[in-house]
Design a protein around this motif. Structure first.
Motif, PDB file in Angstrom:
ATOM      1  N   VAL A  43      20.456  76.737 -25.192  1.00 36.27           N
ATOM      2  CA  VAL A  43      21.444  75.747 -25.047  1.00 36.27           C
ATOM      3  C   VAL A  43      22.808  76.079 -25.389  1.00 36.27           C
ATOM      4  O   VAL A  43      22.986  76.419 -26.640  1.00 36.27           O
ATOM      5  CB  VAL A  43      21.203  74.354 -25.781  1.00 36.27           C
ATOM      6  N   GLU A  44      23.673  76.154 -24.624  1.00 35.26           N
ATOM      7  CA  GLU A  44      25.179  76.890 -24.838  1.00 35.26           C
ATOM      8  C   GLU A  44      26.113  75.706 -25.227  1.00 35.26           C
ATOM      9  O   GLU A  44      26.270  74.869 -24.835  1.00 35.26           O
ATOM     10  CB  GLU A  44      25.585  77.390 -23.638  1.00 35.26           C
ATOM     11  N   ARG A  45      26.098  76.208 -26.562  1.00 33.44           N
ATOM     12  CA  ARG A  45      27.008  74.986 -27.271  1.00 33.44           C
ATOM     13  C   ARG A  45      28.537  74.869 -26.931  1.00 33.44           C
ATOM     14  O   ARG A  45      28.981  74.037 -26.790  1.00 33.44           O
ATOM     15  CB  ARG A  45      27.002  75.345 -28.943  1.00 33.44           C
ATOM     16  N   PHE A  57       8.278  79.343 -23.798  1.00 28.62           N
ATOM     17  CA  PHE A  57       9.516  80.378 -24.274  1.00 28.62           C
ATOM     18  C   PHE A  57      10.364  79.546 -25.720  1.00 28.62           C
ATOM     19  O   PHE A  57      10.408  78.301 -25.512  1.00 28.62           O
ATOM     20  CB  PHE A  57      10.678  80.556 -23.339  1.00 28.62           C
ATOM     21  N   PRO A  58      10.829  80.333 -26.473  1.00 29.78           N
ATOM     22  CA  PRO A  58      11.518  79.654 -27.508  1.00 29.78           C
ATOM     23  C   PRO A  58      12.875  79.119 -26.983  1.00 29.78           C
ATOM     24  O   PRO A  58      13.444  79.911 -26.103  1.00 29.78           O
ATOM     25  CB  PRO A  58      11.862  81.003 -28.551  1.00 29.78           C
ATOM     26  N   VAL A  59      13.451  78.016 -27.431  1.00 32.11           N
ATOM     27  CA  VAL A  59      14.763  77.606 -27.149  1.00 32.11           C
ATOM     28  C   VAL A  59      15.621  77.684 -28.236  1.00 32.11           C
ATOM     29  O   VAL A  59      15.329  77.334 -29.507  1.00 32.11           O
ATOM     30  CB  VAL A  59      14.588  76.045 -26.674  1.00 32.11           C
ATOM     31  N   TYR A  60      17.145  77.913 -28.130  1.00 33.44           N
ATOM     32  CA  TYR A  60      17.934  78.421 -28.862  1.00 33.44           C
ATOM     33  C   TYR A  60      19.253  77.433 -28.979  1.00 33.44           C
ATOM     34  O   TYR A  60      19.662  77.404 -27.749  1.00 33.44           O
ATOM     35  CB  TYR A  60      18.246  79.724 -29.294  1.00 33.44           C
ATOM     36  N   ASP A  61      19.811  77.044 -30.135  1.00 30.67           N
ATOM     37  CA  ASP A  61      21.071  76.563 -29.990  1.00 30.67           C
ATOM     38  C   ASP A  61      22.063  77.751 -30.203  1.00 30.67           C
ATOM     39  O   ASP A  61      22.305  78.388 -31.269  1.00 30.67           O
ATOM     40  CB  ASP A  61      21.227  75.408 -31.058  1.00 30.67           C
ATOM     41  N   ASN A  62      22.731  78.113 -29.091  1.00 30.77           N
ATOM     42  CA  ASN A  62      23.595  79.332 -29.015  1.00 30.77           C
ATOM     43  C   ASN A  62      25.009  78.878 -29.415  1.00 30.77           C
ATOM     44  O   ASN A  62      25.702  78.448 -28.634  1.00 30.77           O
ATOM     45  CB  ASN A  62      23.390  80.091 -27.499  1.00 30.77           C
ATOM     46  N   THR A  63      25.409  79.503 -30.535  1.00 31.38           N
ATOM     47  CA  THR A  63      26.681  79.196 -30.919  1.00 31.38           C
ATOM     48  C   THR A  63      27.804  80.328 -30.768  1.00 31.38           C
ATOM     49  O   THR A  63      29.035  79.969 -31.165  1.00 31.38           O
ATOM     50  CB  THR A  63      26.828  78.553 -32.305  1.00 31.38           C
ATOM     51  N   GLU A  64      27.294  81.272 -30.476  1.00 27.23           N
ATOM     52  CA  GLU A  64      28.190  82.547 -30.520  1.00 27.23           C
ATOM     53  C   GLU A  64      29.212  82.371 -29.366  1.00 27.23           C
ATOM     54  O   GLU A  64      28.928  82.131 -28.026  1.00 27.23           O
ATOM     55  CB  GLU A  64      27.357  83.774 -30.369  1.00 27.23           C
TER      56      GLU A  64
END
Length: 420
Positions: free
Chosen positions: A251-253, A303-310
């Motif tokens: 999930v693109e922050r 699949f794992p789900v990530y909070d992507n803050t980069e």
């Protein structure tokens, strides 16, 4: 083959006396007409096999015949709109198990839609009707075909209250010169979910979808804003979806206002600030308002789900790009959002900027979700020797589609208030 009108005269009279009916004013194909890079790939073995094994090999020939019978530009417009919408509906129906499969290719496959559309655009590009067709009108026909065959003109929600409205977008396959067999799970998801209803913690929700091209110029021409603007004020949640990294959802922050130049499906490379209207008020960054905490915490699938803050930025006062794991710093200039600096980042940036410019940031959950890369099965990874499909490839795509559906279910159920 050129078909000429039979004119009354010596030849026409002889034909009539012989009992021959005058043929309709039809079009000659112009094989010398310049094709696009995408259209030139169409005759390769893999696209033709995909079309044949899905029954979509009939789409372009049927469209070409109908187009050849148009006796005016108005009739041509009707043919394009009718057949474009029919292609989208046929692809959705096939993906959702309605009607004949047309062959042994898995129903959830998005590639028949992509390749058959290119057969249709090629037909329009090569068409030379007797009534004459200016380049401007040919361009309008192509634009109508793109919109209708991508579901962009077919977004419809039921009237009344009690059912939430969700808008989802996907993409065409891309990087086809690396592997022409490629499928895009975001496009497959759009076909699988269009018009469906999911049950959420906050009640039922209707999903409508559309698919976008992987072409820089279409985005510069406003295809995203033109499609989404009528609907964002009326939906309860939206997410743009594209293919991202291997083995994970993101999930693109944050989304950045920068085009990084990776070649598109026309092999064109563009670098620079994302072109939008009113550039004087254009921000360097936009942010998701999806309920990312709830999405990441939920069990949504394999699949794992990530909070992507980069992000990658040029800091205020700096000259060189710097990667920031926790998001942009004040006054920085964008070089990549969480989803990079390709068209996936751009659709996220455009959609969320449109949300903000419509005054919906505080009330409308929306953002971007990257799916895992859709991988072929073991032993089928070499495009030079591999087959167009395999059991593991199909299962991977089905798992991704199912997990996007679960993510939407969580997001819609958790979105009674917007995440800031």
């Amino acid at each position: 083959m050129t078909h000429l009108r039979v004119r009354i005269g010596t030849l026409g009279l002889a034909a009539l006396l012989a009992g021959l009916a005058a043929p309709p004013a039809m079009a000659a194909g112009s094989p010398s007409a310049a094709l696009t890079v995408e259209e030139e790939r169409l005759d390769k073995a893999a696209p033709q096999e995909i079309l044949r094994r899905s029954g979509f090999d009939r789409v372009a020939p049927e469209f070409t015949r109908a187009l050849s019978e148009a006796r005016s530009y108005a009739q041509a417009e009707q043919v394009v709109v009718r057949h474009g919408a029919r292609l989208w509906r046929h692809a959705v129906d096939r993906a959702q198990g309605r009607g004949p499969a047309g062959g042994d290719l898995a129903r959830d496959d998005d590639r028949p839609l992509y390749w058959s559309r290119l057969g249709m655009t090629r037909a329009v590009r090569q068409w030379e009707p007797e009534f004459g067709l200016t380049q401007a009108r040919r361009t309008k026909l192509l634009a109508s075909l793109e919109r209708t065959s991508r579901g962009q003109d077919g977004i419809r929600y039921p009237h009344g209250k009690g059912v939430k409205r969700i808008l989802v977008t996907g993409f065409d396959p891309f990087t086809l010169d690396r592997d022409i067999r490629i499928s895009n799970p975001s496009g497959a998801t759009a076909l699988a979910l269009d018009g469906t209803v999911i049950e959420t913690a906050d009640g039922p929700a209707r999903i409508e979808t559309a698919v976008f091209p992987v072409r820089w110029q279409d985005f510069a021409d406003g295809t995203v804003e033109r499609t989404l603007r009528p609907h964002l004020p009326r939906v309860d949640l939206f997410t743009t979806v594209s293919q991202g990294r291997v083995g994970r959802f993101d999930v693109e922050r944050t989304n950045g206002a920068w085009r990084g130049g990776f070649p598109d499906n026309e092999n064109l490379s563009v670098t620079g600030t994302i072109p939008v209207t009113e550039p004087g008020s254009q921000p360097q960054w936009t942010s998701t308002t999806l309920p990312y905490k709830e999405i990441v915490a939920a069990s949504t699938g394999r699949f794992p789900v990530y909070d992507n803050t980069e992000v990658t930025e040029i800091p205020a006062g700096g000259t060189e790009p710097v990667t920031r794991p926790d998001g942009p710093t004040p006054g920085s200039t964008a070089r990549a959002g969480g989803g990079g600096n390709y068209l996936s980042n751009e659709i996220a940036y455009r959609a969320t900027l449109l949300r903000d410019r419509l005054g919906l940031r505080g009330s409308l959950p929306g953002g971007h979700v990257h799916t895992p890369v859709l991988q072929f099965g073991t032993g089928n990874t070499d495009p030079a020797t591999g087959t167009v499909t395999d059991a593991q490839f199909v299962q991977n795509r089905l798992d991704i589609i199912a997990q996007v559906r679960s993510i939407l279910t969580v997001a819609a159920g958790a979105s009674s208030k917007v995440t800031e």
